[in-house]
Design an enzyme around this catalytic site. Structure first.
Site, PDB file in Angstrom:
ATOM      1  N   GLY A  29       3.417  -6.831 -11.475  1.00 15.33           N
ATOM      2  CA  GLY A  29       4.605  -7.600 -11.121  1.00 15.33           C
ATOM      3  C   GLY A  29       4.380  -8.427  -9.864  1.00 15.33           C
ATOM      4  N   SER A  30       5.408  -9.170  -9.466  1.00 13.74           N
ATOM      5  CA  SER A  30       5.220 -10.088  -8.342  1.00 13.74           C
ATOM      6  C   SER A  30       5.095  -9.340  -7.011  1.00 13.74           C
ATOM      7  CB  SER A  30       6.371 -11.093  -8.286  1.00 13.74           C
ATOM      8  OG  SER A  30       7.600 -10.427  -8.138  1.00 13.74           O
ATOM      9  N   ASP A  81       3.550   0.489  -6.547  1.00 17.97           N
ATOM     10  CA  ASP A  81       4.089  -0.382  -7.592  1.00 17.97           C
ATOM     11  C   ASP A  81       5.534  -0.769  -7.270  1.00 17.97           C
ATOM     12  OD1 ASP A  81       4.286  -1.856  -9.903  1.00 17.97           O
ATOM     13  OD2 ASP A  81       4.184  -0.150 -11.270  1.00 17.97           O
ATOM     14  N   ALA A  83       9.546  -2.057  -8.781  1.00 19.09           N
ATOM     15  CA  ALA A  83      10.558  -1.486  -9.678  1.00 19.09           C
ATOM     16  C   ALA A  83      11.573  -2.575  -9.995  1.00 19.09           C
ATOM     17  CB  ALA A  83      11.258  -0.302  -9.018  1.00 19.09           C
ATOM     18  N   LYS A  94      11.838   0.770 -14.611  1.00 18.78           N
ATOM     19  CA  LYS A  94      10.652  -0.086 -14.548  1.00 18.78           C
ATOM     20  C   LYS A  94      10.381  -0.634 -15.946  1.00 18.78           C
ATOM     21  CE  LYS A  94       7.098   1.566 -12.270  1.00 18.78           C
ATOM     22  NZ  LYS A  94       6.827   0.219 -11.736  1.00 18.78           N
ATOM     23  N   GLY A  96      10.233  -4.182 -16.636  1.00 18.42           N
ATOM     24  CA  GLY A  96      10.609  -5.579 -16.840  1.00 18.42           C
ATOM     25  C   GLY A  96       9.406  -6.458 -17.140  1.00 18.42           C
ATOM     26  N   GLU A 103       2.097   2.148 -16.488  1.00 18.61           N
ATOM     27  CA  GLU A 103       2.627   2.466 -15.149  1.00 18.61           C
ATOM     28  C   GLU A 103       2.991   3.950 -15.074  1.00 18.61           C
ATOM     29  OE1 GLU A 103       5.839  -0.332 -14.661  1.00 18.61           O
ATOM     30  OE2 GLU A 103       4.486  -1.979 -14.180  1.00 18.61           O
TER      31      GLU A 103
HETATM   32  C1  ABF Z   1       6.634  -3.652 -12.225  1.00 11.31           C
HETATM   33  O1  ABF Z   1       7.015  -4.987 -12.019  1.00 11.31           O
HETATM   34  C2  ABF Z   1       7.669  -3.119 -13.036  1.00 11.31           C
HETATM   35  O2  ABF Z   1       7.711  -1.940 -13.608  1.00 11.31           O
HETATM   36  C3  ABF Z   1       8.850  -3.888 -12.854  1.00 11.31           C
HETATM   37  O3  ABF Z   1       9.228  -4.189 -14.153  1.00 11.31           O
HETATM   38  C4  ABF Z   1       8.386  -5.116 -12.187  1.00 11.31           C
HETATM   39  C5  ABF Z   1       9.027  -5.467 -10.901  1.00 11.31           C
HETATM   40  O4  ABF Z   1       8.886  -6.813 -10.801  1.00 11.31           O
HETATM   41  P1  ABF Z   1       8.761  -7.653  -9.515  1.00 11.31           P
HETATM   42  O5  ABF Z   1       7.912  -6.927  -8.536  1.00 11.31           O
HETATM   43  O6  ABF Z   1       8.131  -8.911 -10.024  1.00 11.31           O
HETATM   44  O7  ABF Z   1      10.161  -7.868  -9.032  1.00 11.31           O
HETATM   45  O8  ABF Z   1       6.511  -3.006 -11.037  1.00 11.31           O
END
Ligand code: ABF
Length: 218
Positions: A29-30, A81, A83, A94, A96, A103
């Site tokens: 994710g970002s 990580d 969420a 989690k 998305g 994960e």
């Molecule tokens: C992962 O990235 C995920 O499980 C969650 O869906 C997503 C969070 O996205 P971001 O960091 O882009 O807001 O950690």
């Protein structure tokens, strides 16, 4: 401060939780991307990483960080990580980004789960964000019917296949008062690979990027 700056601040704070000479679990994710970029700045003091998605593998390798197979390592001291939502008990939604199953596997192995997020993710009750469920393709309609029985409104995420070759149903309209119970119930539906509630394995530490700086919750 923008949302992305808050994500980046949380990601940078996670670097302090990485022991020397270890293999680091890295999410997707970002926000996790900011963490990977920060990790590149201190890659000399880690052995390498295991990753929860092909996208993060590519980013790690792009920085010259060695990526290991989870089956080939004995222990994983820490997993970092993001969420989609996290409550005050550090239970999360989690998935998305569709990487929920990997994960959850990496999180299960890790001794410590550090969640990094911006303040918009911090909620009292989970469920405003649609709950992702990874499903074996031939079970899609059956699982959708069972999710309706549980009170949800599942929507097929068109055009998305997970890294494991499965589909995602996003379940709207759930107010998740008992996350651990619903996590187990959904996992009992035949055809479900896993669901995006991380309650049985919640985060150990939340680093929350806010307008006033990074707050730490345990
Ligand atoms: C992962 O990235 C995920 O499980 C969650 O869906 C997503 C969070 O996205 P971001 O960091 O882009 O807001 O950690």
């Amino acid at each position: 401060m923008t949302q992305d700056e808050m994500k980046r601040a949380a990601a940078l704070a996670a670097i302090d939780y990485i022991p020397d000479d270890c293999i680091v679990g890295v999410g997707t994710g970002s926000t996790a991307n900011h963490f990977i970029d920060a990790l590149a700045g201190c890659k000399g003091r880690i052995v390498g990483a295991v990753s929860s998605s092909e996208a993060s593998v590519a980013r790690l390798k792009g920085h010259g960080i060695a990526v290991f197979d989870l089956n080939g390592i004995d222990r994983l001291p820490v997993y970092v990580d993001g969420a989609d939502e996290i409550n005050h008990q550090l239970q999360m939604i989690k998935g998305g980004g569709a990487a929920l199953t990997r994960e959850k596997i990496v999180a299960a192995v890790a001794e410590r789960f550090i969640c990094i997020a911006d303040e918009s993710k911090y909620v009292t009750v989970l469920g405003q964000f649609p709950l992702p469920v990874e499903v074996i393709p031939m079970a899609r309609s059956h699982v959708a019917r069972e999710l309706v029985r549980l009170g949800g409104h599942p929507a097929y995420r068109e055009g998305v296949l997970t890294d494991n070759g499965n589909i995602i149903l996003d379940v709207h309209g759930l107010r998740i008062a008992e996350p651990a119970k619903l996590e187990a119930e959904i996992n009992q539906i035949v055809g479900v690979v896993t669901n995006g509630i991380f309650a049985r394995r919640r985060a150990d530490v939340l680093l929350l990027g806010t307008r006033d700086g990074v707050r730490t919750y345990r």
